[in-house]
Scaffold this active site. Structure first.
Site, short mmCIF file in Angstrom:
data_model
loop_
_atom_site.label_atom_id
_atom_site.label_comp_id
_atom_site.label_asym_id
_atom_site.label_seq_id
_atom_site.Cartn_x
_atom_site.Cartn_y
_atom_site.Cartn_z
N GLY A 108 2.08 5.52 4.68
CA GLY A 108 1.20 6.13 5.68
C GLY A 108 -0.17 5.50 5.82
O GLY A 108 -1.01 6.03 6.55
N HIS A 165 -4.19 36.82 -10.09
CA HIS A 165 -3.75 35.48 -10.48
C HIS A 165 -4.63 34.42 -9.82
O HIS A 165 -5.16 33.52 -10.50
CB HIS A 165 -2.29 35.29 -10.08
CG HIS A 165 -1.70 33.99 -10.52
ND1 HIS A 165 -0.86 33.86 -11.60
CD2 HIS A 165 -1.83 32.73 -10.01
CE1 HIS A 165 -0.52 32.59 -11.75
NE2 HIS A 165 -1.08 31.89 -10.79
N GLU A 166 -4.81 34.52 -8.51
CA GLU A 166 -5.63 33.53 -7.80
C GLU A 166 -7.10 33.67 -8.16
O GLU A 166 -7.83 32.67 -8.25
CB GLU A 166 -5.44 33.66 -6.29
CG GLU A 166 -4.00 33.52 -5.81
CD GLU A 166 -3.35 32.23 -6.26
OE1 GLU A 166 -4.07 31.22 -6.42
OE2 GLU A 166 -2.12 32.22 -6.48
N GLY A 181 0.81 -1.21 0.00
CA GLY A 181 0.00 0.00 0.00
C GLY A 181 0.84 1.25 0.00
O GLY A 181 2.06 1.19 0.24
#
Length: 534
Positions: free
Chosen positions: A93, A312-313, A90
């Protein structure tokens, strides 16, 4: 006896003492071949299956092995044999090592723990000797469990490295293969190993008789994330407003380790401001810190820089709101976080199993929305390097579409990638097996897909210029907006924001602010709202 002779005898005795210790000690010359595996008794392990959540199928597979070790006659009466080995596979974590610790706490038999890298040494033959010694210890303590963590360090496919068949690692692997299923039986010794790279393991190691079972330990789904949060939530004092199901819904793709880190970060944030319990606000701030990075408010930026970042954002967000099948906007901020000067965070509504071509194209368009907004507002000559990561992301998605997913009509449904570790989120270069003509065609298709995404973003922002201006103004004023606030701002609707307690001195506890794109905001009349941790 002369004094010089006494001193010489003392020095000689000390040298003999250290020479013997070095030769016969655990790390000495004669101790190199001894297994460094640690024997863990049941009283030294506090983890049980009750502490493992979110991976029920994997847990059931291993519970059967534990049941066989406890009650072998129940299975042997029908002719069943205990599996000789189980391989936990897997992503990092997800809880592979935690499962092994739970097995050690539940089985009630001796449990040996060792890392794959402990077998590999600079001296030829040491690794093979350690494997032999480890299995000898296991036979003496049978029935027992031997856990090998990160087995890919010693179990990689043979013949692919330097040194050919004389490589020390390959000799160690050969000895491991013989001990697991060779001429001599190892009754009662169960091997459990963990790896996140099963693709590099030797095929002989994976066959039945050695690792009879491959137990997949995946990233948890919504139900699994909620169960994991409940396990880790026992260790902290949760406030009455905390809804673990809501937190689980907002953390798609988080592994068990990510969720444990989220709970810990929320507890640290609550302790920092001396709360008596961890609130929902702490979890929200912790999630922003984990996903987006820590705020860098100390970074000095000019008003012109803030304006560019805001547009931009805003370009990313407006495009994301107007392309099909895109994830909803969760939060937009122009506060520098991590390595980014601003962030638009989209949050899936559900766990994604597969992704459509339309959604990939929408992701590319949104990624190019920032550069398109800069060009529309400031002109082609004044675009900045702030879109570098966006361009890289768009190119990576386009490359995966062309070389792995068969989403190009010109290249057809053919896999041009020879990198087994490549994935949709981390695609490999993928053209090494293609001819020069095919490489040129692949590059042309990448250019076409990214350019089409840019044109889509540019067209949306030209049509939604007013919404772009509104959202940029809102970001300049408040720096951070949630998804609901973003939608309200771009629609031209007022947003109601609750002021912090220290600003609630009059009877007006809520302020309603409406953004007007045709009017400059007077900062002296509009209250500045800060997201303050209470």
């Amino acid at each position: 006896m002369p004094g010089g002779l006494i001193i010489a005898l003392i020095i000689l005795g000390v040298m003999i003492y250290f020479a013997r210790k070095q030769a016969g000690g655990p790390g000495g010359i004669l101790g190199y071949g001894r297994s460094p595996a640690k024997l863990l008794n049941e009283d030294r392990i506090s983890v049980t299956f009750a502490d493992v959540a979110g991976i029920d199928e994997a847990k059931e597979e291993l519970e059967e092995i534990v049941a066989f070790l406890r009650h072998p006659q129940k299975f042997s009466a029908l002719g069943g044999k205990i599996p000789k080995g189980a391989l936990l596979v897997g992503p990092p974590g997800t809880g592979k090592t935690l499962l092994a610790r739970a097995i050690a706490g539940e089985a009630g038999v001796p449990f040996f723990s060792i890392s794959g890298s402990d077998f590999v040494q600079m001296f030829v033959g040491v690794g093979a000797s350690r494997v032999r010694d480890m299995f000898e210890q296991g036979k003496k303590n049978a029935p027992c469990i031997i856990f090998v963590d990160e087995i890919d360090a010693v179990g990689r496919a043979r013949g692919v490295g330097y040194g050919g068949g004389n490589d020390e690692r390959e000799q160690t692997l050969n000895q491991l293969l013989v001990e697991m299923d060779g001429f001599e039986a190892n009754d009662g010794v169960v091997i459990i190993a963990a790896t996140n790279r099963p693709d590099v393991l030797d095929k002989a190691l994976l066959r039945p008789g050695r690792f009879d079972r491959q137990v997949v330990v995946p990233v948890p789904d919504l139900k699994g994330r909620e169960a994991i949060l409940r396990v880790h939530g026992r260790q902290v004092v949760l406030g009455p407003d905390v809804n673990l199901k809501t937190i689980a819904r907002g953390t798609p793709g988080f592994s068990g380790a990510d969720l444990a880190n989220l709970v810990n970060e929320a507890a640290l944030l609550a302790a920092r401001v001396q709360r008596k319990s961890v609130s929902m606000e702490d979890f929200e701030d912790a999630k922003d810190k984990v996903v987006l990075g820590s705020e860098r408010r100390s970074l000095v930026m000019t008003d012109e820089d803030r304006k560019r970042i805001a547009y931009h954002e805003a370009g990313h967000a407006v495009v994301g709101l107007n392309v099909p099948q895109h994830d909803p906007i969760h939060k937009v901020t122009i506060i520098p976080r991590g390595l980014a000067l601003g962030v638009v965070h989209s949050q899936p509504e559900r766990d994604e199993i597969t992704v459509t071509k339309i959604k990939y194209e929408s992701k590319i368009a949104m990624a190019m929305g920032g550069r398109a907004a800069e060009e529309i507002i400031f002109g082609k000559e004044n675009v900045t390097s702030g879109a570098a990561s966006d361009i890289k992301q768009a190119t990576s998605i386009a490359r995966a579409m062309v070389t792995q997913f068969g989403m190009s009509e010109k290249l057809g449904k053919i896999d041009y990638s020879d990198d087994p570790s490549s994935s949709p989120m981390m695609p490999g270069m993928g053209e090494s097996a293609a001819s020069p003509e095919t490489k040129e065609l692949i590059n042309a298709e990448l250019r076409r897909i990214v350019d089409e995404g840019y044109q889509t973003a540019h067209s949306i922002l030209e049509d939604k210029r007013v919404e772009l201006e509104r959202l940029a103004s809102g970001l300049l004023e408040y720096e951070t907006l949630t998804g609901d606030e973003v939608i309200a701002v771009v629609d031209g609707r007022p947003i109601t924001t609750k002021l912090p307690p220290d600003a609630q001195q009059d009877s007006k506890r809520n302020k309603t602010i409406k953004f007007n794109p045709n009017r400059k905001t007077d900062r002296s009349t509009v209250p500045r709202i800060k997201r303050k941790i209470q």
